[in-house]
Enzyme design. Structure first.
Site, PDB file in Angstrom:
ATOM      1  N   SER A  90      60.332 -12.684 -54.136  1.00  0.00           N
ATOM      2  CA  SER A  90      59.380 -13.285 -55.073  1.00  0.00           C
ATOM      3  C   SER A  90      58.334 -12.355 -55.652  1.00  0.00           C
ATOM      4  CB  SER A  90      58.670 -14.459 -54.413  1.00  0.00           C
ATOM      5  OG  SER A  90      59.502 -15.581 -54.485  1.00  0.00           O
ATOM      6  N   LYS A 143      48.021 -14.896 -56.023  1.00  0.00           N
ATOM      7  CA  LYS A 143      48.976 -16.013 -56.065  1.00  0.00           C
ATOM      8  C   LYS A 143      48.372 -17.224 -55.360  1.00  0.00           C
ATOM      9  CE  LYS A 143      53.886 -16.846 -54.904  1.00  0.00           C
ATOM     10  NZ  LYS A 143      55.083 -16.243 -54.297  1.00  0.00           N
ATOM     11  N   SER A 184      59.115 -16.351 -57.122  1.00  0.00           N
ATOM     12  CA  SER A 184      58.096 -17.364 -57.336  1.00  0.00           C
ATOM     13  C   SER A 184      56.729 -16.808 -57.732  1.00  0.00           C
ATOM     14  CB  SER A 184      57.950 -18.206 -56.069  1.00  0.00           C
ATOM     15  OG  SER A 184      57.493 -17.407 -54.989  1.00  0.00           O
TER      16      SER A 184
HETATM   17  N1  GLN Z   1      63.705 -17.359 -54.785  1.00  0.00           N
HETATM   18  C1  GLN Z   1      63.730 -17.328 -53.357  1.00  0.00           C
HETATM   19  C2  GLN Z   1      63.549 -18.745 -52.835  1.00  0.00           C
HETATM   20  O1  GLN Z   1      63.522 -19.628 -53.608  1.00  0.00           O
HETATM   21  C3  GLN Z   1      62.670 -16.427 -52.843  1.00  0.00           C
HETATM   22  C4  GLN Z   1      61.338 -17.003 -52.924  1.00  0.00           C
HETATM   23  C5  GLN Z   1      60.280 -16.154 -52.321  1.00  0.00           C
HETATM   24  O2  GLN Z   1      60.476 -14.954 -52.098  1.00  0.00           O
HETATM   25  N2  GLN Z   1      59.153 -16.798 -52.019  1.00  0.00           N
HETATM   26  O3  GLN Z   1      63.452 -18.999 -51.680  1.00  0.00           O
END
Ligand code: GLN
Length: 487
Positions: free
Chosen positions: A172, A73, A148
């Protein structure tokens, strides 16, 4: 002939070590899969950068991941690719060091294929908040891959790489794994070094792994887990053997928290979960209904604490230290203004929310209170595990993958994709998502959560469930794209 590439990463690496499989053959298959994924009018676009040619930094073909192509990532530092975090503010930025997890992958013989797309700085649930355009779900290109870590999950699901690193602040790794029909693990806070993971909300962040099967993901975790002197929050505890041959689950108690099965749950998701619970019972597990009463407060708590920490962590992007540097500005204010205008709308929203909840008049009402509720959420987990429950089973997400554009105008709807995943980050416990079936051709993820440091037993339960579902013929349970590497 590339038709001899084994389906499992363990076998692939064994063949490379033995000399019966040329890593170049594996890479050629990888490149073909990448081309297929990015062809046509709706490319998957999982990658922000991809290696070209040979690379001396690839580890020796001797370790547990010898010759295995892995994606990382793009918020995890790599010396040989840019690390953009999906943001204009870090366009072209190159880290002078590798993250510890990346270094360990290379030492284990993995080939880092490239860096994957993400919601900017990890803020989002669909990969649509990337400054470099969205990634599409390889199983249905009109849909999001989740986020994400959507690029990482899509790269694995499309059969391009054999595994990937993602990061987790509130789901994410697990949510995109569920949307793409692959396995995603979020380890216990402190199990994997965060050194080189670009900070979003440090008390919640953790690097996680994605694979096509439970075992493929487990080997990645095995390689990256363990103490690191460069991260003071990494735990100095031995790493157990995560290789779990399928076994009976006699004596294992699986808790089913009623709060994760609301009436509003997608009926298809609910019925696939019920079948998985039957499979667990068939393996000898005792399935017990339990309650985690503070669950309804998890999303509001998360969306106070995560933006608060983000507003502080992202203060470092000042136009001086990292990434884009504007020439010819009149003064510091203009430098700040022009640089920070490069943040996308979701990141700006989080910084504003975070600054607000931390401000003098509101700190107690919001941030302080959210910290106290976080403690209560964590107690719910402690209590349920103290009552004899070994692991909790829930859906990973309330619905299967949604369509591109469906939730971008409604941040609250987007935040609700995380209702079942943010709790594990708030409590710091390990959790994984594995494919348990499908609804209308879209994969559904089942989530297992356990007490701190129970990765080994979660993987044992997941392996047993995976093989039971595969033998009962559930689609979206076997690595469907295994054949992609061979044609
Ligand atoms: N969707 C969640 C957020 O927007 C989690 C994102 C993540 O785990 N990096 O914060």
């Amino acid at each position: 002939m590339s038709t001899s590439i084994p389906t499992s990463n363990r076998d692939l690496a064994a063949n490379v070590r033995r000399g019966s499989l040329d890593p170049a053959t594996v890479l050629a298959a990888t490149e073909r899969a990448l081309e297929r994924a990015d062809s046509g009018p709706d490319p998957v676009s999982a990658f922000l950068s991809v290696r070209t040619g040979t690379d001396d930094r690839n580890g020796p073909p001797t370790g547990p991941l010898a010759g295995v192509p892995i994606a990382v990532k793009d918020n995890i530092a790599t010396i040989d690719f840019p690390t953009t975090c999906g943001s204009r503010i870090l366009e072209g930025y190159r880290s002078p060091f590798d993250a510890t997890a990346v270094r360990r992958l290379r030492e284990a013989g993995a080939v880092i294929l490239g860096k994957t797309n993400l919601d900017e700085f990890g803020m989002g649930s669909s990969t649509e908040h990337s400054a470099y355009g969205p990634t599409r779900n390889p199983l249905d290109r009109s849909r999001v891959p989740g986020g994400s870590s959507g690029g990482s999950a899509a790269a694995v699901a499309a059969g391009i790489v054999r595994g990937a690193l993602g990061s987790e602040t509130g789901g994410s790794v697990r949510q995109p794994s569920a949307f793409c029909g692959v396995v995603g693990i979020k380890p216990t806070y402190g199990r994997v070094s965060r050194y080189g993971l670009v900070a979003y909300a440090s008390s919640l962040d953790q690097i996680g792994v994605i694979g096509r099967s439970v075992d493929d993901a487990a080997i990645l975790l095995q390689v990256i887990a363990g103490h690191d002197a460069l991260d003071s929050t990494s735990a100095d505890r031995p790493v157990p053997d995560y290789c779990a041959p399928p076994s009976s689950l006699e004596g294992v108690v699986i808790g089913v928290p009623q709060e994760y099965f609301p009436d509003s749950l997608h009926p298809g998701v609910s019925s696939v979960c019920r079948s998985a619970l039957h499979a667990l019972e068939g393996l000898g597990a005792e399935v017990r209904e339990v309650s985690l009463p503070t669950t309804p407060y998890a999303v509001p708590t998360y969306y106070i604490l995560a933006p608060a920490e983000a507003s502080s962590n992202l203060a470092r992007y000042d136009g001086v230290r990292y990434g884009v540097r504007y020439p010819g500005v009149a003064d510091v204010k203009e430098l700040y203004d022009r640089t920070r205008a490069l943040f996308g709308p979701e990141v700006k929203r989080r910084i504003m929310l975070g600054t607000y909840v931390l401000s003098a008049g509101y700190y107690d009402a919001y941030y302080g209170r959210a910290q106290r509720v976080r403690r209560l959420i964590s107690h719910d987990f402690t209590n349920v595990f103290a009552s004899g429950v070994d692991a909790l089973f829930t859906p990973t997400t309330p619905t299967p993958a949604f369509r591109l554009g469906e939730r971008t105008d409604d941040p609250y709807e987007m935040y609700l994709s995380d209702v079942f995943t943010v709790t594990a980050n708030l409590a710091g416990v390990p959790a994984l998502s594995l494919p348990i079936g499908d609804v209308d051709g879209l994969p559904v993820g089942g989530q297992l959560m356990g007490p701190p440091w129970s990765e080994g037993s979660l993987l044992r339960i997941a392996t047993a469930l995976e093989s039971s579902l595969a033998s009962s013929g559930s689609s979206h349970v076997m690595p469907r794209h295994a054949s992609d590497q061979n044609d």
